[in-house]
Write an enzyme that holds these catalytic residues in place. Structure first.
Site, PDB file in Angstrom:
ATOM      1  N   ALA A  83     -14.539  20.377 -15.505  1.00  0.00           N
ATOM      2  CA  ALA A  83     -14.023  21.740 -15.322  1.00  0.00           C
ATOM      3  C   ALA A  83     -12.959  21.697 -14.247  1.00  0.00           C
ATOM      4  CB  ALA A  83     -15.161  22.660 -14.852  1.00  0.00           C
ATOM      5  N   HIS A 511     -24.450  10.172  -6.292  1.00  0.00           N
ATOM      6  CA  HIS A 511     -23.420   9.900  -5.284  1.00  0.00           C
ATOM      7  C   HIS A 511     -22.737   8.555  -5.550  1.00  0.00           C
ATOM      8  CE1 HIS A 511     -25.115  12.793  -1.945  1.00  0.00           C
ATOM      9  NE2 HIS A 511     -24.636  13.431  -2.994  1.00  0.00           N
ATOM     10  N   HIS A 554     -23.331  13.918   2.319  1.00  0.00           N
ATOM     11  CA  HIS A 554     -23.116  14.147   0.890  1.00  0.00           C
ATOM     12  C   HIS A 554     -21.604  13.963   0.707  1.00  0.00           C
ATOM     13  CE1 HIS A 554     -27.201  15.961  -0.082  1.00  0.00           C
ATOM     14  NE2 HIS A 554     -27.261  15.457   1.126  1.00  0.00           N
TER      15      HIS A 554
END
Ligand SMILES: Cc1cc2nc3c(=O)[nH]c(=O)nc-3n(C[C@H](O)[C@H](O)[C@H](O)COP(=O)(O)OP(=O)(O)OC[C@H]3O[C@@H](n4cnc5c(N)ncnc54)[C@H](O)[C@@H]3O)c2cc1C
Length: 579
Positions: A83, A511, A554
């Protein structure tokens, strides 16, 4: 026009930072090719009430990995955003950067200027930090002003639904009781201990902040020099016919349009690949850049032989421990306890550390053998990379978090997802066919090395201790997963029942990094410290795939900062006429 100064492949987290910064000069024309659509009004994207609404939907590539040979040939689902905004439209919104020395380590891999101090201004530049409200502060939100930027593009703050019911205090006090200190802001380069993290969201509008909201929609319509091709898939780079100096130059990018025709967009400047850790190496390979042994398997002529493409995949294994609770916990939990190797292994730290260091050559030999093709890497390169990682984690003063315990209290249960942040296992992402539309072949080689199991099991063991420690212990009744039948109470990290349970139930932590690593070519690097693909004059990669070593945070915060820094570099090259 179908000719542009810059063509960016992938309108995701990194790609849209570049699109915004490069097109800020109206004399520069920029094209962004994005396989997905705009999701501006997609409620599964905008909602900040719960994580995971878009997973498995049409805006998720939902790749399936190769069977994982160290864990009973299980396959795993790799989510990735398809997207405008990329994976930032589907991720968990957790905003946590990295440990300072981890970024400093990038410089030791041949990347001049890539250290914590060099990245810090970009962490701040991109951020629009929002102060927590009184209620959020009561519920545990803490921060240090010096660690944040307030005027950037990406809104960062706390959820309106941040869990109350004293949960932050319960977890903080329990963590402190076991010696894991409270950390008032884990985003300042020093991550270990217990903290309540902020999210990438707009606290005023209560909407997820993704890369498109931060970097694209605010400028869409106002920059005629920025051209966005949605629902368009890049299939390969088109090269100039010959090169005088053996440096290859891209002429354009072949794409499949929304009406399924094949067309070429041309560039007078550069092609920048920002298709993410899974697709960027695949795109290089379909364009003839990669290990000849891989390319030839699929009948692709090597244009730039480059052994490291796709070869250095690093990812983390995630699994959940769960307890029943008499309380209906409600709201969005954003609580984490980060543990160092010393926290995890306690009295065994010295012997584990010695064992890791003395086994580096053996790890390197296993990694090299598993990567399959003899030329992909060498044992001595792997040794150097793994030793650098071991030195960061297993030195007696290390503050690097090695395990993350992510707390997830919910209705009548308290769970914690946890993961080994820095596995030594290495895998790969390569094309699975010559057809660029066929999904790549992903193999993280989870638990390739026993040390990775021990770390995961040690985190589980510490979690059980936390659940037994007040005040947390007073809010739980019995263990639901794994349960004492599956893993006996008191089992320490060396107990084989942990290994069995973990290997049967883990998933990827989503990740993946380092498949187009930014490091010296001799180490297996794919791009130099300016993001330029070795052997090419005008092709760069800028996204999570260039992160050369896994970080404890993250990823999105670091991807945004990295892209900001690269954008500045690209504009400066242009100013100097460098092509
Ligand atoms: C489920 C999940 C949860 C996560 N949770 C968090 C979190 O809470 N916090 C955090 O910081 N990080 C999180 N991450 C990680 C983080 O979001 C990603 O690492 C980061 O967004 C990756 O950015 P990128 O620019 O490398 O790639 P992406 O953002 O994935 O961008 C790549 C873009 O390229 C497009 N593309 C790919 N191939 C082509 C092609 N051939 N042609 C045209 N377009 C193409 C894709 O559609 C995509 O839009 C999570 C990841 C996942 C999957």
């Amino acid at each position: 026009s179908t000719s542009f100064d810059y063509i960016i492949i992938g309108g995701g987290t990194a790609g849209l930072v570049l699109a915004n910064r490069l097109s800020s000069d109206s004399n520069i024309s920029v094209a962004v090719i994005e396989a997905g659509d705009s999701v501006f009004n997609n409620p599964n994207v905008t909602s900040v009430t719960v994580f995971g609404l878009s997973l498995g939907s049409s805006i998720d590539w939902s790749y399936i990995s190769r069977p994982q040979k160290y864990t009973g040939n299980r396959t795993l689902t790799y989510n990735a955003g398809k997207a405008l905004g990329g994976t930032s439209t589907i991720n968990g919104m957790t905003y946590l950067r990295a440990e300072k020395v981890q970024i400093d380590a990038w410089e030791k891999l041949g990347n001049e200027g890539w250290n914590w101090e060099g990245l810090w201004p970009y962490y701040l530049k991109k951020e629009a930090f929002q102060h927590p409200t009184e209620v959020q502060t009561e519920n545990g939100a803490t921060f240090e002003s010096e660690a944040h930027g307030f005027n950037g593009a990406v809104a960062v703050g706390w959820s309106k639904y941040l869990m109350g019911q004293n949960m932050s205090d319960i977890l903080r006090q329990t963590s402190e009781a076991l010696g894991y200190h409270a950390n008032s802001d884990a985003n300042d380069g020093s991550m270990s201990g217990f903290t309540t993290w902020p999210l990438t969201l707009n606290a005023t509008t209560n909407i997820r902040e993704d890369a498109a909201r931060a970097y694209y929609y605010p400028i869409s319509g106002s920059r005629p020099n920025l051209c966005l091709f949605l629902n368009t898939t890049a299939t390969r780079i088109v090269w100039e016919d010959s090169s005088k100096d053996s440096i290859m130059h891209a002429r354009g990018v072949e794409v499949i349009t929304p009406t399924n025709s094949t067309e070429t967009l041309y560039t007078t400047g550069e092609v920048i690949i920002s298709a993410g850790s899974i697709r960027s190496p695949a795109l290089l390979e379909t364009s003839g850049v990669g290990n000849p042994a891989v390319l030839e398997k699929f009948g692709i002529d090597p244009v730039i032989p480059l052994l490291g493409v796709g070869a250095n995949l690093q990812d983390q294994p995630n699994i959940v421990i769960s307890y029943s609770s008499p309380v209906n916990w409600t709201g969005y939990p954003s609580f984490v306890t980060y543990l160092t190797a010393k926290d995890l292994f306690g009295a065994d730290f010295d012997s584990i550390s010695r064992s890791v260091h003395s086994n580096i050559s053996r790890y390197a030999a296993t990694v090299t053998a598993d990567l399959g093709s003899a030329n992909e890497t060498t044992i001595s390169n792997q040794e150097r990379l793994l030793k650098l990682q071991a030195d960061l984690i297993f030195n007696s003063n290390s503050t690097v978090p090695l395990a993350e315990l992510l707390w997830a209290p919910g209705p009548f249960s308290i769970s914690s997802a946890f993961w080994n942040l820095l596995p030594f296992s290495r895998g790969s992402v390569h094309i699975g066919a010559s057809d660029p539309m066929v999904e790549p072949s992903i193999d993280a080689n989870f638990f390739q090395l026993p040390i990775d199991e021990y770390v995961q099991a040690a985190a589980a063991h510490r979690l059980r201790q936390l659940f037994k420690t007040p005040p947390l212990s007073t809010y739980v009744t019995s263990e639901l997963a794994p349960s004492f039948t599956i893993v006996p109470e008191g089992a320490d990290y060396g107990d084989g029942s942990w290994e069995q349970w973990i290997k049967a139930g883990y998933s990827t932590n989503q990740h993946p990094v380092s498949t187009c690593a930014m490091m010296g070519k001799e180490l297996g690097g794919v791009v130099d410290s300016e993001g330029r693909v070795y052997g090419s004059g005008n092709v760069r990669v800028v996204d999570a795939s260039v992160i050369p070593m896994q970080v404890s945070g993250h990823l999105s915060a670091t991807v945004y900062a990295l892209a900001e820094k690269m954008a500045e570099r690209i504009l400066s090259d242009r100013g100097r006429g460098v092509r």
